[in-house]
Scaffold this motif. Sequence first.
Motif, PDB file in Angstrom:
ATOM      1  N   VAL A 182       0.844  -1.197   0.000  1.00 51.58           N
ATOM      2  CA  VAL A 182       0.000   0.000   0.000  1.00 51.58           C
ATOM      3  C   VAL A 182       0.882   1.252   0.000  1.00 51.58           C
ATOM      4  O   VAL A 182       2.041   1.211   0.414  1.00 51.58           O
ATOM      5  N   HIS A 183       0.310   2.355  -0.472  1.00 53.65           N
ATOM      6  CA  HIS A 183       0.983   3.660  -0.428  1.00 53.65           C
ATOM      7  C   HIS A 183       0.164   4.560   0.492  1.00 53.65           C
ATOM      8  O   HIS A 183      -0.983   4.862   0.180  1.00 53.65           O
ATOM      9  N   LEU A 196       1.742  -3.344   4.865  1.00 52.14           N
ATOM     10  CA  LEU A 196       3.133  -3.021   4.556  1.00 52.14           C
ATOM     11  C   LEU A 196       3.099  -1.831   3.597  1.00 52.14           C
ATOM     12  O   LEU A 196       2.514  -1.941   2.507  1.00 52.14           O
ATOM     13  N   ALA A 197       3.711  -0.712   4.043  1.00 53.04           N
ATOM     14  CA  ALA A 197       3.582   0.524   3.255  1.00 53.04           C
ATOM     15  C   ALA A 197       4.874   0.831   2.511  1.00 53.04           C
ATOM     16  O   ALA A 197       5.977   0.606   3.013  1.00 53.04           O
ATOM     17  N   MET A 198       4.710   1.375   1.323  1.00 52.60           N
ATOM     18  CA  MET A 198       5.819   1.598   0.384  1.00 52.60           C
ATOM     19  C   MET A 198       6.606   2.875   0.699  1.00 52.60           C
ATOM     20  O   MET A 198       6.054   3.835   1.236  1.00 52.60           O
ATOM     21  N   PRO A 225      -3.476   5.998  -3.716  1.00 51.63           N
ATOM     22  CA  PRO A 225      -4.433   7.086  -3.838  1.00 51.63           C
ATOM     23  C   PRO A 225      -3.832   8.364  -4.426  1.00 51.63           C
ATOM     24  O   PRO A 225      -2.742   8.788  -4.040  1.00 51.63           O
ATOM     25  N   HIS A 226      -4.573   8.964  -5.355  1.00 47.81           N
ATOM     26  CA  HIS A 226      -4.316  10.314  -5.864  1.00 47.81           C
ATOM     27  C   HIS A 226      -5.686  10.988  -5.923  1.00 47.81           C
ATOM     28  O   HIS A 226      -6.700  10.307  -6.138  1.00 47.81           O
ATOM     29  N   THR A 227      -5.728  12.315  -5.771  1.00 50.17           N
ATOM     30  CA  THR A 227      -7.029  12.995  -5.749  1.00 50.17           C
ATOM     31  C   THR A 227      -7.632  13.030  -7.163  1.00 50.17           C
ATOM     32  O   THR A 227      -6.904  12.928  -8.161  1.00 50.17           O
ATOM     33  N   LEU A 228      -8.949  13.223  -7.218  1.00 47.32           N
ATOM     34  CA  LEU A 228      -9.622  13.318  -8.519  1.00 47.32           C
ATOM     35  C   LEU A 228      -9.086  14.509  -9.307  1.00 47.32           C
ATOM     36  O   LEU A 228      -8.939  14.438 -10.524  1.00 47.32           O
ATOM     37  N   ALA A 253      -3.369  17.263 -16.919  1.00 45.43           N
ATOM     38  CA  ALA A 253      -2.888  16.825 -18.230  1.00 45.43           C
ATOM     39  C   ALA A 253      -1.981  15.594 -18.100  1.00 45.43           C
ATOM     40  O   ALA A 253      -2.070  14.664 -18.899  1.00 45.43           O
ATOM     41  N   ASP A 254      -1.129  15.582 -17.080  1.00 47.31           N
ATOM     42  CA  ASP A 254      -0.214  14.451 -16.927  1.00 47.31           C
ATOM     43  C   ASP A 254      -0.517  13.774 -15.579  1.00 47.31           C
ATOM     44  O   ASP A 254       0.192  13.976 -14.611  1.00 47.31           O
ATOM     45  N   PRO A 255      -1.594  12.978 -15.518  1.00 40.06           N
ATOM     46  CA  PRO A 255      -2.065  12.486 -14.219  1.00 40.06           C
ATOM     47  C   PRO A 255      -1.085  11.484 -13.597  1.00 40.06           C
ATOM     48  O   PRO A 255      -0.446  10.715 -14.317  1.00 40.06           O
ATOM     49  N   PRO A 256      -0.957  11.507 -12.246  1.00 35.31           N
ATOM     50  CA  PRO A 256      -0.084  10.531 -11.597  1.00 35.31           C
ATOM     51  C   PRO A 256      -0.696   9.124 -11.697  1.00 35.31           C
ATOM     52  O   PRO A 256      -1.925   8.985 -11.631  1.00 35.31           O
ATOM     53  N   PRO A 257       0.131   8.096 -11.872  1.00 33.81           N
ATOM     54  CA  PRO A 257      -0.407   6.736 -11.990  1.00 33.81           C
ATOM     55  C   PRO A 257      -0.793   6.180 -10.628  1.00 33.81           C
ATOM     56  O   PRO A 257      -0.150   6.478  -9.625  1.00 33.81           O
ATOM     57  N   GLY A 258      -1.829   5.362 -10.587  1.00 29.60           N
ATOM     58  CA  GLY A 258      -2.184   4.695  -9.335  1.00 29.60           C
ATOM     59  C   GLY A 258      -3.670   4.818  -9.042  1.00 29.60           C
ATOM     60  O   GLY A 258      -4.307   5.811  -9.419  1.00 29.60           O
TER      61      GLY A 258
END
Length: 343
Positions: free
Chosen positions: A11-12, A40-42, A228-231, A237-242
């Motif tokens: 998990v992150h 277990l967190a990354m 998790p990343h916010t909506l 334009a270049d959204p974070p993956p996940g």
Amino acid sequence: MRFPGLVDVHVHLRVPGTEHKEDYHTGTAAALAGGFTTLLAMPNTQPPLVTLQDWRIAQTRAQKESLCDVFLFAGASAAHIHELPTLAEHTPALKVYMDATYGPLRVQGLSTLSSIMQTWPSDKVIALHAEGESVAVGIAMAAIYRRLVHFCHVSRKNEIELIADAKARGLPVTCEVTPHHLFLTQADAARLGPLTDMRPRLASQSDVDALWQHLNSTIDCIASDHAPHTLAEKAQADPPPGIPGLESTLPLMLTAAAEGRVSYERLLELLYHNPRRIFKLPAQSDTTIEVDEKASYIFPDHPLYTKCGWSPFTGCKMTGRLISVIFKGKEIFRDGKVLPTKP
Ligand code: DOR
Ligand code: ZN
Ligand code: ZN
């Protein structure tokens, strides 16, 4: 039906640095609402957890601010290889990013990788973000240095088949798959857009079929890769993956079991026994979850606890609902609510 508290080995939680996406409190509330009592967190945080000092500060915060048990991975970076022997005394495992993903943490170059593989104790896990040919390099490292290597979020047919061959030859490798790589394909990525952008990217139907074929054999763990990343970030334009996954993993896997695609016994191995064995995690006394494996409902059936507040599985029909969680003797979740408690 009762199970022990489940273990999510990937998990992150975004602490430190990007707590607007998730923090230990909201992340562990989401874990409990998903039946997990150990995480277990990354280490791809800001700063990344590549020094004993930064790892210690984060682990102390995790202990104070979490609602369930959280263990933090150490991260590997070329500039901090000298930190690895002391980090190994404290952390459950090391994470090595061999391929590009969210954040700058990455190990490049064969000599750096081999030196990390030789420095980290061989009987302690190195977890790899390895895609495509990087999986072959990881297997070679396990063979040459006779060391434990765990492959995170395996997503492709050729990768899982290579890992199956490595295991058949007695190499000390293990692996996990995510529910999103079991339940979504490239077709969903086209439909859902940047919401389903993640690393590894969603794959083809034949890749998905191969993962299901290996679920009773090669695959050791199911892990959410809750990222998790916010909506608003996802709309850039270049959204974070996940994508988030802590609250959808158990319902999806219970649905698969209700449909006869996997047994409940096998789910227990994938979500509890194997994660604990591979990462040598302590037992939690008096910690159980209760599920109604027959309940059908539309996901989510209560507000989500993850701070990012969305799920790619919203609107999906699930069979199998979490009823309650007892954590170390105290009821901490019931009927869709995390109960007020001191961290
Ligand atoms: O999609 C992903 N997101 N893959 C990763 O490996 C990292 C993760 C994140 O931290 O957001
Ligand atoms: Zn990864
Ligand atoms: Zn991840």
